[in-house]
Scaffold this active site. Structure first.
Site, PDB file in Angstrom:
ATOM      1  N   ASP A  12       7.070  -0.476   9.404  1.00  7.42           N
ATOM      2  CA  ASP A  12       6.956  -0.558   7.941  1.00  7.42           C
ATOM      3  C   ASP A  12       5.520  -0.182   7.588  1.00  7.42           C
ATOM      4  O   ASP A  12       4.646  -0.106   8.460  1.00  7.42           O
ATOM      5  CB  ASP A  12       7.265  -1.985   7.459  1.00  7.42           C
ATOM      6  N   SER A  13       5.285  -0.002   6.287  1.00  7.27           N
ATOM      7  CA  SER A  13       3.920   0.275   5.837  1.00  7.27           C
ATOM      8  C   SER A  13       3.006  -0.935   6.038  1.00  7.27           C
ATOM      9  O   SER A  13       1.805  -0.815   5.854  1.00  7.27           O
ATOM     10  CB  SER A  13       3.937   0.653   4.356  1.00  7.27           C
ATOM     11  N   CYS A  75      11.644  -0.123   5.998  1.00  6.19           N
ATOM     12  CA  CYS A  75      10.922   0.242   4.782  1.00  6.19           C
ATOM     13  C   CYS A  75      11.850   1.114   3.935  1.00  6.19           C
ATOM     14  O   CYS A  75      12.313   2.159   4.406  1.00  6.19           O
ATOM     15  CB  CYS A  75       9.659   1.019   5.174  1.00  6.19           C
ATOM     16  N   GLU A 156      -0.295  -6.806   0.517  1.00  5.59           N
ATOM     17  CA  GLU A 156      -1.082  -6.439   1.710  1.00  5.59           C
ATOM     18  C   GLU A 156      -2.532  -6.933   1.582  1.00  5.59           C
ATOM     19  O   GLU A 156      -3.142  -7.343   2.558  1.00  5.59           O
ATOM     20  CB  GLU A 156      -1.091  -4.912   1.884  1.00  5.59           C
ATOM     21  N   CYS A 188      12.584  -3.341  -1.780  1.00  2.00           N
ATOM     22  CA  CYS A 188      11.392  -3.092  -0.946  1.00  2.00           C
ATOM     23  C   CYS A 188      11.294  -4.272  -0.001  1.00  2.00           C
ATOM     24  O   CYS A 188      11.498  -5.420  -0.421  1.00  2.00           O
ATOM     25  CB  CYS A 188      10.147  -3.007  -1.833  1.00  2.00           C
ATOM     26  N   HIS A 190       8.917  -5.750   1.251  1.00  2.00           N
ATOM     27  CA  HIS A 190       7.874  -6.736   0.944  1.00  2.00           C
ATOM     28  C   HIS A 190       8.385  -7.818  -0.026  1.00  2.00           C
ATOM     29  O   HIS A 190       7.858  -8.929  -0.043  1.00  2.00           O
ATOM     30  CB  HIS A 190       6.669  -6.057   0.282  1.00  2.00           C
TER      31      HIS A 190
HETATM   32  N1  DGL Z   1       7.965  -2.193   2.361  1.00  2.00           N
HETATM   33  C1  DGL Z   1       8.153  -0.876   1.912  1.00  2.00           C
HETATM   34  C2  DGL Z   1       9.474  -0.611   1.244  1.00  2.00           C
HETATM   35  O1  DGL Z   1      10.445  -1.245   1.586  1.00  2.00           O
HETATM   36  C3  DGL Z   1       6.989  -0.099   1.382  1.00  2.00           C
HETATM   37  C4  DGL Z   1       6.074  -0.729   0.408  1.00  2.00           C
HETATM   38  C5  DGL Z   1       4.888   0.179   0.176  1.00  2.00           C
HETATM   39  O2  DGL Z   1       4.178   0.448   1.144  1.00  2.00           O
HETATM   40  O3  DGL Z   1       4.724   0.629  -0.961  1.00  2.00           O
HETATM   41  O4  DGL Z   1       9.597   0.264   0.427  1.00  2.00           O
END
Ligand code: DGL
Length: 284
Positions: A12-13, A75, A156, A188, A190
């Site tokens: 993931d990011s 992600c 983050e 997302c 996150h």
């Molecule tokens: N967690 C990621 C997602 O599901 C990316 C969030 C990001 O880096 O903007 O899209």
């Protein structure tokens, strides 16, 4: 699952993919899980396709180099913008991606329900993959799309309990609250970290939050049956961001990350970090 276990790479990011990793751990307790957090290059959700594709290729290549036999793209943004190319680049590797749970959210609708809200990154909502997912759903006009620029980045930087992500989240929930949404798709990885705050922001209406992490893990389990067992159960993580944040969030997700190794950056030129996808507040 036979003794010995498949090795599954997950990326993931940043810390968001831990919400998927926790679901994988529950469904595949014997698997060896490798997790790469690309926090130094987050967020992905406000970058262009080339950037996300380049980062995704590097992470995939790193995890395969560590012995991963299957890759889970934890992600939504990377799935939307890069998974087709990853599959094309490694045709022998099984990939599992994640996408907003629009279909089950619409399928569960009953007379009198409010619209389905979708919280996701601008990149996911603007992607062709998401647009065609939405177009395929009957009742897609009952969906309220809410891009959340800056939210993953705030998590983050400050952690999920930080004042900044919580303030941003409350702002993004206003339109959903006013529209009377009764189901909210967490688009997302996150955002499940903010589940309690999302419920609070939409109170007093009780909303159902849809997180597809368990469906992703179930699909990974199906594909893992065909893999030869190579690894020993365990969990190894790499991050190019703050290892303590990764450990803290992992703990909140029910995972014990004893050690986080620095995620090495391949020597190739870094992709551009420009923000090419403009934020689209109020996009519907
Ligand atoms: N967690 C990621 C997602 O599901 C990316 C969030 C990001 O880096 O903007 O899209």
């Amino acid at each position: 699952m036979p003794a010995g276990a498949p090795v599954i790479g997950v990326f993931d990011s940043g810390v968001g993919g831990l919400t998927v990793l926790a679901a994988l751990r529950r469904r595949l307790p014997a698997a060896r899980l490798l997790y790469a957090a690309d926090s130094a290059y987050a967020p992905y959700g406000e970058r262009d396709r080339d950037y996300v594709l380049e980062r995704s290729r590097r992470l995939a290549s790193f995890l395969l180099g560590q012995g991963a036999q299957m890759l889970v793209v934890a992600c939504n943004t990377a799935t939307a913008l890069a998974i087709a190319e990853l599959r094309g680049g490694w045709p022998d590797v099984p990939f599992v991606g994640i996408e907003p749970a629009i279909k089950p959210a619409l399928a569960a609708r009953r007379a009198g329900d409010g619209p389905v809200g979708v919280l996701a990154t601008p990149g996911t909502l603007a992607s062709d993959k998401f647009r065609s997912l939405l177009a395929r759903q009957r009742g897609g006009d009952e969906v309220l799309l809410q891009p959340c620029p800056g939210l993953a980045e705030a998590i983050e930087t400050h952690g999920p309990q930080g004042a900044e992500p919580l303030a941003l989240l409350r702002r993004f929930c206003v339109a959903l609250q006013r529209a009377g949404c009764t189901r909210v798709v967490l688009g997302c990885t996150h955002y499940p970290l903010l589940a309690g705050a999302i419920r609070e922001a939409l109170a007093p209406r009780e909303v159902e939050l849809l997180d597809p992490a368990d469906a992703v893990a179930a699909q990974a389990l199906r594909l893992a049956q065909d893999l030869p067992a190579r690894g020993d159960a365990g969990l190894q993580a790499w991050s190019n961001g703050d290892p303590r944040l990764l450990q803290r969030v992992a703990q909140a997700c029910g995972l014990a990350l004893h050690e986080v190794l620095p995620l090495p950056e391949p020597a190739a030129q870094s992709p551009s970090r420009t923000r090419a996808v403009a934020a689209q507040p109020g996009l519907r």
